[in-house]
Design a protein around this motif. Structure first.
Motif, PDB file in Angstrom:
ATOM      1  N   GLY A  56       0.814  -1.210   0.000  1.00  0.00           N
ATOM      2  CA  GLY A  56       0.000   0.000   0.000  1.00  0.00           C
ATOM      3  C   GLY A  56       0.844   1.256   0.000  1.00  0.00           C
ATOM      4  O   GLY A  56       0.542   2.224  -0.711  1.00  0.00           O
ATOM      5  N   PHE A  57       1.915   1.259   0.792  1.00  0.00           N
ATOM      6  CA  PHE A  57       2.811   2.411   0.856  1.00  0.00           C
ATOM      7  C   PHE A  57       3.444   2.667  -0.506  1.00  0.00           C
ATOM      8  O   PHE A  57       3.526   3.819  -0.967  1.00  0.00           O
ATOM      9  CB  PHE A  57       3.882   2.168   1.916  1.00  0.00           C
ATOM     10  N   ALA A  58       3.902   1.604  -1.167  1.00  0.00           N
ATOM     11  CA  ALA A  58       4.532   1.763  -2.478  1.00  0.00           C
ATOM     12  C   ALA A  58       3.555   2.345  -3.491  1.00  0.00           C
ATOM     13  O   ALA A  58       3.928   3.182  -4.323  1.00  0.00           O
ATOM     14  CB  ALA A  58       5.085   0.422  -2.959  1.00  0.00           C
ATOM     15  N   LEU A  59       2.292   1.912  -3.429  1.00  0.00           N
ATOM     16  CA  LEU A  59       1.301   2.440  -4.368  1.00  0.00           C
ATOM     17  C   LEU A  59       0.988   3.897  -4.077  1.00  0.00           C
ATOM     18  O   LEU A  59       0.968   4.737  -4.986  1.00  0.00           O
ATOM     19  CB  LEU A  59       0.027   1.609  -4.311  1.00  0.00           C
ATOM     20  N   THR A  60       0.726   4.229  -2.816  1.00  0.00           N
ATOM     21  CA  THR A  60       0.307   5.597  -2.498  1.00  0.00           C
ATOM     22  C   THR A  60       1.475   6.579  -2.490  1.00  0.00           C
ATOM     23  O   THR A  60       1.253   7.793  -2.520  1.00  0.00           O
ATOM     24  CB  THR A  60      -0.439   5.649  -1.150  1.00  0.00           C
ATOM     25  N   GLU A  61       2.708   6.064  -2.466  1.00  0.00           N
ATOM     26  CA  GLU A  61       3.879   6.915  -2.684  1.00  0.00           C
ATOM     27  C   GLU A  61       4.178   7.085  -4.175  1.00  0.00           C
ATOM     28  O   GLU A  61       5.133   7.762  -4.550  1.00  0.00           O
ATOM     29  CB  GLU A  61       5.104   6.314  -1.986  1.00  0.00           C
ATOM     30  N   ARG A  62       3.373   6.429  -5.011  1.00  0.00           N
ATOM     31  CA  ARG A  62       3.503   6.467  -6.475  1.00  0.00           C
ATOM     32  C   ARG A  62       4.790   5.821  -6.956  1.00  0.00           C
ATOM     33  O   ARG A  62       5.306   6.148  -8.039  1.00  0.00           O
ATOM     34  CB  ARG A  62       3.397   7.900  -7.009  1.00  0.00           C
ATOM     35  N   LEU A  63       5.303   4.882  -6.175  1.00  0.00           N
ATOM     36  CA  LEU A  63       6.485   4.133  -6.592  1.00  0.00           C
ATOM     37  C   LEU A  63       6.105   3.006  -7.542  1.00  0.00           C
ATOM     38  O   LEU A  63       6.925   2.599  -8.374  1.00  0.00           O
ATOM     39  CB  LEU A  63       7.211   3.560  -5.374  1.00  0.00           C
ATOM     40  N   GLY A 199     -17.450  -0.487  -6.486  1.00  0.00           N
ATOM     41  CA  GLY A 199     -18.552   0.396  -6.133  1.00  0.00           C
ATOM     42  C   GLY A 199     -18.699   0.655  -4.653  1.00  0.00           C
ATOM     43  O   GLY A 199     -19.618   1.370  -4.231  1.00  0.00           O
ATOM     44  N   GLY A 200     -17.803   0.085  -3.846  1.00  0.00           N
ATOM     45  CA  GLY A 200     -17.869   0.283  -2.402  1.00  0.00           C
ATOM     46  C   GLY A 200     -17.136   1.523  -1.957  1.00  0.00           C
ATOM     47  O   GLY A 200     -16.925   2.466  -2.732  1.00  0.00           O
ATOM     48  N   PHE A 201     -16.699   1.526  -0.694  1.00  0.00           N
ATOM     49  CA  PHE A 201     -16.065   2.724  -0.148  1.00  0.00           C
ATOM     50  C   PHE A 201     -15.137   2.343   0.992  1.00  0.00           C
ATOM     51  O   PHE A 201     -15.147   1.220   1.490  1.00  0.00           O
ATOM     52  CB  PHE A 201     -17.118   3.725   0.329  1.00  0.00           C
ATOM     53  N   ALA A 202     -14.312   3.316   1.395  1.00  0.00           N
ATOM     54  CA  ALA A 202     -13.417   3.150   2.534  1.00  0.00           C
ATOM     55  C   ALA A 202     -13.979   3.893   3.731  1.00  0.00           C
ATOM     56  O   ALA A 202     -14.446   5.029   3.603  1.00  0.00           O
ATOM     57  CB  ALA A 202     -12.027   3.673   2.206  1.00  0.00           C
ATOM     58  N   LEU A 203     -13.916   3.269   4.895  1.00  0.00           N
ATOM     59  CA  LEU A 203     -14.343   3.889   6.154  1.00  0.00           C
ATOM     60  C   LEU A 203     -13.156   3.901   7.102  1.00  0.00           C
ATOM     61  O   LEU A 203     -12.582   2.844   7.394  1.00  0.00           O
ATOM     62  CB  LEU A 203     -15.506   3.107   6.768  1.00  0.00           C
ATOM     63  N   LEU A 204     -12.789   5.087   7.576  1.00  0.00           N
ATOM     64  CA  LEU A 204     -11.606   5.248   8.422  1.00  0.00           C
ATOM     65  C   LEU A 204     -11.991   5.841   9.772  1.00  0.00           C
ATOM     66  O   LEU A 204     -12.809   6.765   9.843  1.00  0.00           O
ATOM     67  CB  LEU A 204     -10.577   6.171   7.754  1.00  0.00           C
ATOM     68  N   LEU A 212      -4.884  11.247   3.428  1.00  0.00           N
ATOM     69  CA  LEU A 212      -5.823  10.134   3.296  1.00  0.00           C
ATOM     70  C   LEU A 212      -6.671  10.295   2.041  1.00  0.00           C
ATOM     71  O   LEU A 212      -6.995   9.309   1.371  1.00  0.00           O
ATOM     72  CB  LEU A 212      -6.700  10.040   4.539  1.00  0.00           C
ATOM     73  N   VAL A 213      -7.023  11.524   1.709  1.00  0.00           N
ATOM     74  CA  VAL A 213      -7.733  11.780   0.455  1.00  0.00           C
ATOM     75  C   VAL A 213      -6.876  11.338  -0.723  1.00  0.00           C
ATOM     76  O   VAL A 213      -7.362  10.690  -1.670  1.00  0.00           O
ATOM     77  CB  VAL A 213      -8.089  13.273   0.340  1.00  0.00           C
ATOM     78  N   GLU A 214      -5.592  11.672  -0.677  1.00  0.00           N
ATOM     79  CA  GLU A 214      -4.711  11.303  -1.779  1.00  0.00           C
ATOM     80  C   GLU A 214      -4.561   9.787  -1.888  1.00  0.00           C
ATOM     81  O   GLU A 214      -4.561   9.233  -2.990  1.00  0.00           O
ATOM     82  CB  GLU A 214      -3.353  11.975  -1.597  1.00  0.00           C
ATOM     83  N   LYS A 215      -4.455   9.112  -0.753  1.00  0.00           N
ATOM     84  CA  LYS A 215      -4.353   7.645  -0.796  1.00  0.00           C
ATOM     85  C   LYS A 215      -5.620   7.035  -1.400  1.00  0.00           C
ATOM     86  O   LYS A 215      -5.546   6.071  -2.176  1.00  0.00           O
ATOM     87  CB  LYS A 215      -4.109   7.103   0.615  1.00  0.00           C
ATOM     88  N   ALA A 216      -6.773   7.592  -1.053  1.00  0.00           N
ATOM     89  CA  ALA A 216      -8.021   7.098  -1.621  1.00  0.00           C
ATOM     90  C   ALA A 216      -8.042   7.291  -3.133  1.00  0.00           C
ATOM     91  O   ALA A 216      -8.398   6.378  -3.891  1.00  0.00           O
ATOM     92  CB  ALA A 216      -9.207   7.802  -0.965  1.00  0.00           C
ATOM     93  N   ALA A 217      -7.665   8.485  -3.569  1.00  0.00           N
ATOM     94  CA  ALA A 217      -7.670   8.771  -5.000  1.00  0.00           C
ATOM     95  C   ALA A 217      -6.687   7.877  -5.753  1.00  0.00           C
ATOM     96  O   ALA A 217      -7.000   7.339  -6.823  1.00  0.00           O
ATOM     97  CB  ALA A 217      -7.341  10.243  -5.238  1.00  0.00           C
ATOM     98  N   LEU A 218      -5.503   7.681  -5.205  1.00  0.00           N
ATOM     99  CA  LEU A 218      -4.478   6.885  -5.869  1.00  0.00           C
ATOM    100  C   LEU A 218      -4.829   5.398  -5.900  1.00  0.00           C
ATOM    101  O   LEU A 218      -4.331   4.661  -6.743  1.00  0.00           O
ATOM    102  CB  LEU A 218      -3.120   7.101  -5.190  1.00  0.00           C
ATOM    103  N   ALA A 234      -7.950  18.884   2.625  1.00  0.00           N
ATOM    104  CA  ALA A 234      -8.540  17.591   2.263  1.00  0.00           C
ATOM    105  C   ALA A 234      -9.775  17.806   1.390  1.00  0.00           C
ATOM    106  O   ALA A 234      -9.960  17.107   0.381  1.00  0.00           O
ATOM    107  CB  ALA A 234      -8.908  16.816   3.515  1.00  0.00           C
ATOM    108  N   LEU A 235     -10.615  18.787   1.751  1.00  0.00           N
ATOM    109  CA  LEU A 235     -11.794  19.074   0.942  1.00  0.00           C
ATOM    110  C   LEU A 235     -11.408  19.554  -0.452  1.00  0.00           C
ATOM    111  O   LEU A 235     -12.016  19.149  -1.455  1.00  0.00           O
ATOM    112  CB  LEU A 235     -12.656  20.125   1.637  1.00  0.00           C
ATOM    113  N   ALA A 236     -10.385  20.393  -0.523  1.00  0.00           N
ATOM    114  CA  ALA A 236      -9.952  20.919  -1.813  1.00  0.00           C
ATOM    115  C   ALA A 236      -9.372  19.813  -2.696  1.00  0.00           C
ATOM    116  O   ALA A 236      -9.663  19.740  -3.899  1.00  0.00           O
ATOM    117  CB  ALA A 236      -8.924  22.031  -1.605  1.00  0.00           C
TER     118      ALA A 236
END
Length: 259
Positions: A56-63, A199-204, A212-218, A234-236
């Motif tokens: 997960g770290f490698a993906l959300t770090e865009r590695l 079609g589901g979602f993440a609940l944190l 966390l927004v960026e990790k969700a998007a990535l 985060a909203l922006a």
């Protein structure tokens, strides 16, 4: 219990009465991340599910762009912590060098600092479809989440990240002392298992930070729900990525940002 140790305490009541009691305490260890032989980062994390954390770290770090880009991952116990050693495919290996260079530049000249700021707020992938679920699914997931967090129930000291179906059923949960780590562990577990959000979602169980927004998007998550409030950034960033958000999600109400 994995991820927790038992400690003895003296409980002191408001009336001054005392009694001895045992309590499960969450473990927290330094985890050094090494990519293609280069030291990349050190995280303070719960010691479980570290391979999931690595993916997960490698993906959300865009590695990496997918599980196939991570050729090997190993966890080694050291005297003072854990080592997570990862080998990236040759076609993405240059990303490690680039990111290490930017990390090193953080403490040098002002121009390098400007470059680092640009790296910190890089464009996010756009979601092409809106989340199609109903908010009642979030309330269903909230109701089920505590029963799916054994470490959280025992220690009251860790965050949970859950992958939920469109109807709000809990599909998968990961826990960690760090909210970012918990989400990375969830994303990595899904990546390793070949699971999509479907079609589901993440609940944190945390506030909604821009990271966390960026990790969700990535991770191509269509909707992110958190039990605490968001930051303005985060909203922006969610608006920029077209990511649906639900925040301050509690058993009786939640907030849905307006356009």
């Amino acid at each position: 219990m994995s991820g927790a140790s038992s400690f003895r305490f003296e409980q002191v009541g408001a009336d001054g009465a005392t009694q001895a009691r045992s309590r499960a305490i969450a473990e927290e260890v330094p985890v050094a991340i090494e990519c293609n032989g280069l030291g990349y980062a050190v995280l303070m994390a719960s010691p479980g599910d570290l391979l999931d954390l690595g993916y997960g770290f490698a993906l959300t770090e865009r590695l990496i762009d997918g599980a196939e880009d991570l050729l090997d991952a190993e966890v080694h116990a050291l005297e003072h912590g854990m080592l997570l050693r990862m080998t990236l495919a040759p076609h993405v290996a240059g990303r490690v060098l680039d990111r290490v260079r930017h990390r090193t530049a953080d403490s040098t000249c002002g121009l390098c600092g400007v470059e680092s700021l640009e790296q910190a707020l890089r464009p996010l992938p756009q979601r092409t479809a809106e989340w199609g679920g109903q908010d009642r699914a979030i309330f269903a997931a909230l109701h089920a989440l505590e029963g799916a967090q054994p470490l959280g129930a025992a220690t009251r000291a860790v965050h949970g990240a859950a992958a939920c179906s469109e109807q709000g059923a809990i599909r998968l949960v990961r826990e960690d002392v760090g909210r970012h780590n918990a989400f990375d562990k969830l994303i990595g577990a899904m990546l390793r298992a070949g699971l999509a959000w479907d079609g589901g979602f993440a609940l944190l169980t945390s506030r909604c930070s821009y990271e966390l927004v960026e990790k969700a998007a990535l991770s191509a998550c269509p909707m992110l729900a958190t039990i605490s409030a968001p930051t303005a950034l985060a909203l922006a960033r969610a608006r920029e990525a077209g990511l649906a958000l639900r925040v301050l999600a509690r058993p009786d109400a939640l907030l849905r940002p307006l356009p």
